[in-house]
Design an enzyme around this catalytic site. Structure first.
Site, short mmCIF file in Angstrom:
data_model
loop_
_atom_site.label_atom_id
_atom_site.label_comp_id
_atom_site.label_asym_id
_atom_site.label_seq_id
_atom_site.Cartn_x
_atom_site.Cartn_y
_atom_site.Cartn_z
N GLY A 12 0.80 -1.22 0.00
CA GLY A 12 0.00 0.00 0.00
C GLY A 12 0.83 1.27 0.00
N GLN A 13 0.13 2.41 0.06
CA GLN A 13 0.80 3.71 -0.05
C GLN A 13 1.87 3.89 1.02
OE1 GLN A 13 -1.45 7.11 1.16
NE2 GLN A 13 -0.05 8.57 0.23
N ASP A 35 1.35 -8.84 1.81
CA ASP A 35 0.13 -8.17 1.35
C ASP A 35 -0.70 -9.20 0.63
OD1 ASP A 35 -1.76 -6.26 -0.02
OD2 ASP A 35 -0.35 -4.79 0.76
N ILE A 36 -1.94 -8.84 0.36
CA ILE A 36 -2.82 -9.74 -0.39
C ILE A 36 -2.48 -9.66 -1.89
CG2 ILE A 36 -4.73 -8.13 -0.74
CD1 ILE A 36 -6.55 -10.50 0.21
N TYR A 143 -14.83 4.31 8.35
CA TYR A 143 -13.38 4.27 8.59
C TYR A 143 -13.03 4.83 9.97
CZ TYR A 143 -8.43 5.45 7.74
OH TYR A 143 -7.07 5.58 7.81
N LYS A 147 -11.33 3.00 13.26
CA LYS A 147 -10.08 3.48 13.86
C LYS A 147 -10.26 3.81 15.34
CE LYS A 147 -7.15 2.97 10.51
NZ LYS A 147 -6.05 1.98 10.64
N ILE A 173 -1.59 11.77 3.99
CA ILE A 173 -0.16 11.56 3.67
C ILE A 173 0.07 11.77 2.18
CG2 ILE A 173 1.79 9.97 3.82
CD1 ILE A 173 0.66 10.55 6.57
N1 SER Z 1 -5.91 9.74 4.46
C1 SER Z 1 -6.99 9.02 5.09
C2 SER Z 1 -8.22 9.12 4.28
O1 SER Z 1 -8.40 10.12 3.63
C3 SER Z 1 -7.24 9.55 6.46
O2 SER Z 1 -6.54 8.76 7.38
O3 SER Z 1 -9.01 8.24 4.32
#
Ligand code: SER
Length: 312
Positions: A12-13, A35-36, A143, A147, A173
């Protein structure tokens, strides 16, 4: 003893750059990527890779036992925008993977865990400016709910069973190596891909929505720093607020125009606008700065230049 590291979600990123950075520090054979799906060429050529489904406890347990893994970085997750489209999958991936790893640590099969949380743990009722470490947390995205539940789970496993789990609440990020998948803050990467091709960008957020952001190098640095800190210095076992810079789509477009004056942007907000509006504008991360010496480096101007240079 040197750690033997397993990165789950290494394609992933963040996972792909984190794996490369950890291999630089610990040597390529001490860091197992998993990873998958396979990752980019640079990742695949940099050291060992194994296919793992993060929701299968047995697969993970076998891999950990076979490779004598001590530390796990659990980077697999469905991000905010994708999670809204697939809530069941988001819940099962984000929660089951964490629960398996915490359980393996409780059984003393691994020693240390890194698990990322997010600014998405905050919601529309949270104070938006300089959001404190401890405040109202009523996330209204799938999401964010996973978290926040994950954070409570981590703290619980530390308090009850002494599990050494460490976490930061990543902001958006920004990176150029591996594309992000399905986040609300992804606009701040997409915009560069258009800009360097001299194409206009249609932004899925409004011009003025200010969000906490960070350049990938700072995010990797924070991750390595918190994992290298002394156990007793980690005072927060849910997740640390983490910040670098805050900007809006308009601010980043202005910053790009300094290098690419003909760059054009239009705004056509979609469902992600509501997600962005529910998140903080800026974050107070003084506890991370105090407890384990966190410091960011990149300003908006510096990351703009590095993004443009590398994408060209
Ligand atoms: N960068 C993430 C998102 O936009 C936030 O943790 O889902």
């Amino acid at each position: 003893m040197n750690p033997k590291i397993l990165v789950i979600g290494a394609s992933g990123q963040i996972g792909s750059e984190l794996t490369l950075a950890l291999r630089e520090i610990h040597g390529k054979n001490s860091v197992l990527a998993s990873d998958i799906k396979e990752g980019n060429d640079e990742l695949m050529k940099s050291g060992p890779f194994i296919k793992i489904d993060a929701t299968h406890k047995e697969e993970i347990a076998n891999c950990i036992a076979f490779h004598k893994v001590t530390d796990v970085y659990l980077m697999a997750a469905l991000l905010s925008a994708t999670a809204e489209k697939h809530p069941d999958l988001a819940w099962s991936l984000n929660m089951q993977s964490l629960s398996h790893i915490l359980e393996l640590a409780r059984e003393k099969k691994i020693k240390k865990i890194f698990w990322p949380s997010s600014i998405a743990v905050f919601g529309p009722t949270t104070p938006k400016k300089n959001t404190p470490q401890r405040t109202i947390m009523e996330p209204n995205t799938v999401y964010g709910i996973t978290k926040l539940a994950g954070e409570r789970w981590c703290e619980y496993f530390f308090n009850k069973f002494g599990v050494d789990v460490r976490s930061v609440r990543y902001p958006g990020i920004i990176s150029y190596k591996t594309p992000p998948g399905g986040g609300t803050t992804d606009y701040a990467i997409d915009i560069f891909h258009k800009a360097v091709k001299n194409k206009p960008y249609e932004c899925f957020l409004n011009d003025d929505v200010m969000l906490p952001m960070m350049f990938m190098k700072d995010a990797i640095n924070a991750t390595i720093k918190i994992m290298g800190a002394k156990k007793e210095d980690i005072k927060i076992r849910s997740s640390y607020n983490l910040a670098a810079i805050s900007f809006s789509p308009k601010d980043i477009a202005e910053s790009i125009k300094k290098s690419i004056p003909e760059f054009k942007i239009r705004y056509k907000p979609d469902f992600r606008q509501e997600i962005a509006e529910s998140w903080p504008n800026s974050i107070d991360d003084s506890e991370a700065r105090k407890d384990w010496n966190w410091n960011h480096q990149y300003t908006l101007e510096e990351l703009t230049i590095e993004m443009i240079e590398n994408l060209k």
